[in-house]
Design a protein around this motif. Structure first.
Motif, mmCIF file in Angstrom:
data_model
loop_
_atom_site.group_PDB
_atom_site.id
_atom_site.type_symbol
_atom_site.label_atom_id
_atom_site.label_comp_id
_atom_site.label_asym_id
_atom_site.label_seq_id
_atom_site.Cartn_x
_atom_site.Cartn_y
_atom_site.Cartn_z
ATOM 1 N N GLU A 144 0.841 -1.210 0.000
ATOM 2 C CA GLU A 144 0.000 0.000 0.000
ATOM 3 C C GLU A 144 0.870 1.253 0.000
ATOM 4 O OE1 GLU A 144 -3.130 0.280 -0.339
ATOM 5 O OE2 GLU A 144 -3.915 -1.728 0.019
ATOM 6 N N GLN A 145 1.951 1.235 0.764
ATOM 7 C CA GLN A 145 2.871 2.378 0.775
ATOM 8 C C GLN A 145 3.535 2.540 -0.591
ATOM 9 O OE1 GLN A 145 4.547 0.943 4.891
ATOM 10 N NE2 GLN A 145 5.312 3.010 4.576
ATOM 11 N N PRO A 163 8.810 5.628 -8.030
ATOM 12 C CA PRO A 163 9.167 4.296 -8.548
ATOM 13 C C PRO A 163 10.345 3.642 -7.829
ATOM 14 C CG PRO A 163 8.687 5.774 -10.367
ATOM 15 C CD PRO A 163 8.648 6.605 -9.118
ATOM 16 N N GLU A 164 11.431 4.395 -7.576
ATOM 17 C CA GLU A 164 12.600 3.802 -6.926
ATOM 18 C C GLU A 164 12.267 3.346 -5.503
ATOM 19 O OE1 GLU A 164 12.476 6.771 -8.272
ATOM 20 O OE2 GLU A 164 13.689 6.578 -10.103
ATOM 21 N N GLU A 165 11.561 4.183 -4.761
ATOM 22 C CA GLU A 165 11.175 3.821 -3.397
ATOM 23 C C GLU A 165 10.170 2.678 -3.402
ATOM 24 O OE1 GLU A 165 9.113 5.817 0.600
ATOM 25 O OE2 GLU A 165 9.392 7.014 -1.225
ATOM 26 N N ALA A 166 9.269 2.686 -4.387
ATOM 27 C CA ALA A 166 8.261 1.627 -4.486
ATOM 28 C C ALA A 166 8.919 0.263 -4.690
ATOM 29 C CB ALA A 166 7.290 1.928 -5.626
ATOM 30 N N VAL A 167 9.945 0.220 -5.532
ATOM 31 C CA VAL A 167 10.656 -1.044 -5.779
ATOM 32 C C VAL A 167 11.288 -1.555 -4.493
ATOM 33 C CG1 VAL A 167 12.621 -2.084 -6.972
ATOM 34 C CG2 VAL A 167 11.052 -0.607 -8.226
ATOM 35 N N GLN A 173 7.153 -2.813 -13.323
ATOM 36 C CA GLN A 173 8.133 -3.049 -14.384
ATOM 37 C C GLN A 173 7.491 -2.919 -15.763
ATOM 38 O OE1 GLN A 173 9.262 -6.922 -12.949
ATOM 39 N NE2 GLN A 173 11.084 -6.167 -11.881
ATOM 40 N N ARG A 174 6.246 -3.367 -15.911
ATOM 41 C CA ARG A 174 5.556 -3.211 -17.194
ATOM 42 C C ARG A 174 5.348 -1.735 -17.525
ATOM 43 N NH1 ARG A 174 2.067 -6.615 -19.648
ATOM 44 N NH2 ARG A 174 2.107 -4.961 -21.212
ATOM 45 N N ARG A 175 4.976 -0.941 -16.522
ATOM 46 C CA ARG A 175 4.766 0.490 -16.764
ATOM 47 C C ARG A 175 6.072 1.189 -17.130
ATOM 48 N NH1 ARG A 175 1.167 -0.017 -12.286
ATOM 49 N NH2 ARG A 175 2.736 0.803 -10.842
ATOM 50 N N ALA A 176 7.183 0.642 -16.659
ATOM 51 C CA ALA A 176 8.494 1.213 -16.987
ATOM 52 C C ALA A 176 9.025 0.691 -18.322
ATOM 53 C CB ALA A 176 9.490 0.915 -15.870
ATOM 54 N N GLY A 177 8.244 -0.145 -19.017
ATOM 55 C CA GLY A 177 8.667 -0.687 -20.306
ATOM 56 C C GLY A 177 9.580 -1.890 -20.193
#
Length: 377
Positions: A186-187, A193-197, A221-225
């Protein structure tokens, strides 16, 4: 010096008389006390047993007025008010208890816990949180932490929920790794993106048997291509948590088509289908099959193995009847009939939804939705 026995002869009757008088006074005092509070107290208990809460409250109020120092009566009265939904009166009773200077440490903690429950039931979450935090280090700490966790989930305060879940896990009150993984996901959903990973990888480490972190990471990862990386993430999930494959089938298929890895994806889905047939896995196999005729025939094979109205509807959609009007009518009727069968159902409360939820919107339970749809349960 000679001892005079006459003093003994006089003393024995006097001592006997004094003892008899003292016992009579004690019995009289006991009768007076029994006439005051206990009559009202036992009357209140009788009303409670007969589910007459209004009369029970009146009796307990009378008992408290006769003996205002009795804390047990205050607790009984406060609990009755809370059960009836009269939260303001319950709060006043428990706050009065906390204001008393003669209350023992254990009873003070009990009153603090009761006050927190009053606020919680009344929906005053900020005041409930404040009251619950004061129970740290007391006998009610575990109950307070569980209540705080519920508050943070309701308010979607995932950061504090994570801290509280770690405390509960460390204190040996159960395994909260699964919940903690969901809190981190949820966070991650609102982080850069970097923190989410980083958050998702932490969740994968904490709870490797929970499917959500890898699924969320693959979507990121899909959204990042990075379709190839997304495919590898989902393939790893399919291997480590086979029960999640019906949920993974659609995103795995999309990632495979985007990264030219259809053959590998087909192998994963076929292996899962052979062990446990699933509509979602079947849909993935059909989507990866380049020959339309073979793809439609998969629905027939499924019907031979498992009776499925959803599969029959899918097969009929690819066929053409002589009368197109009749075909359209039949197709519409079947589509309407299978809608409830495509839903997911909470195993805890039975709440049904079109999409899969990690936390049930009905009962708030985590991971209570099976990966399979209603038709397959």
């Amino acid at each position: 010096m000679d001892f005079d026995l006459s003093w003994v002869l006089w003393g024995l009757p006097i001592a006997f008389v004094l003892g008899w008088l003292a016992s009579r006074l004690d019995l009289r005092q006991l009768r007076i006390e029994n006439r005051l509070a206990p009559k009202a107290y036992f009357r209140g208990l009788n009303f409670l047993l007969n589910e007459q809460q209004d009369q029970a409250i009146d009796a307990f109020i009378e008992a408290v007025q006769n003996d205002p120092d009795t804390s047990e009566l205050h607790f009984a009265l406060g609990n009755l008010f809370r059960r009836r939904g009269e939260y303001e009166r319950a709060v006043r009773v428990h706050e009065h208890l906390l204001s008393r200077g003669d209350l023992s440490r254990a009873e003070r903690h009990r009153a603090q816990h009761a006050l927190a429950l009053d606020f919680l039931k009344a929906g005053l979450l900020d005041r409930a949180e404040e009251a619950l935090r004061k129970l740290e280090g007391t006998a009610y700490e575990s109950q307070a932490l569980l209540a705080l966790l519920s508050i943070y989930e309701r308010t979607r305060d995932w950061s504090n929920a994570s801290v509280t879940a770690r405390k509960l896990d460390a204190s040996g009150h159960g395994n909260f790794n699964g919940r903690l993984a969901h809190y981190l996901c949820e966070q991650a959903s609102s982080a850069a993106p970097e923190e989410a990973v980083e958050l998702l990888r932490e969740a994968m480490t904490i709870a490797p048997d929970v499917a959500r972190p890898r699924m969320d990471l693959a979507a990121l990862q899909r959204r990042a291509g990075e379709s190839a990386l997304a495919f590898e993430t989902l393939a790893d999930l399919a291997q480590s948590v086979p029960a999640s494959i019906p949920l993974v089938a659609r995103p795995l298929t999309d990632a495979a088509l985007a990264s030219a890895q259809s053959d590998k994806a087909t192998q994963i889905l076929l292996a899962s289908y052979e062990l446990s047939p699933s509509i979602d896995v079947l849909e993935g196999i059909v989507a990866l099959e380049p020959d339309p005729a073979i793809a439609r025939n998969w629905y027939v094979k499924h019907l031979e193995r498992e009776p499925s109205l959803v599969a029959a509807t899918r097969w009929l959609a690819g066929e053409k009847l002589e009368d197109e009007t009749t075909h359209a009518s039949v197709q519409n009727a079947l589509e309407h009939a299978v809608k409830p069968l495509r839903r997911y159902r909470c195993a805890a409360c039975g709440f049904e939804a079109k999409q899969h939820f990690w936390q049930c919107p009905g009962c708030q339970a985590w991971d209570s939705y099976p990966a399979r749809r209603v038709e397959e349960l």
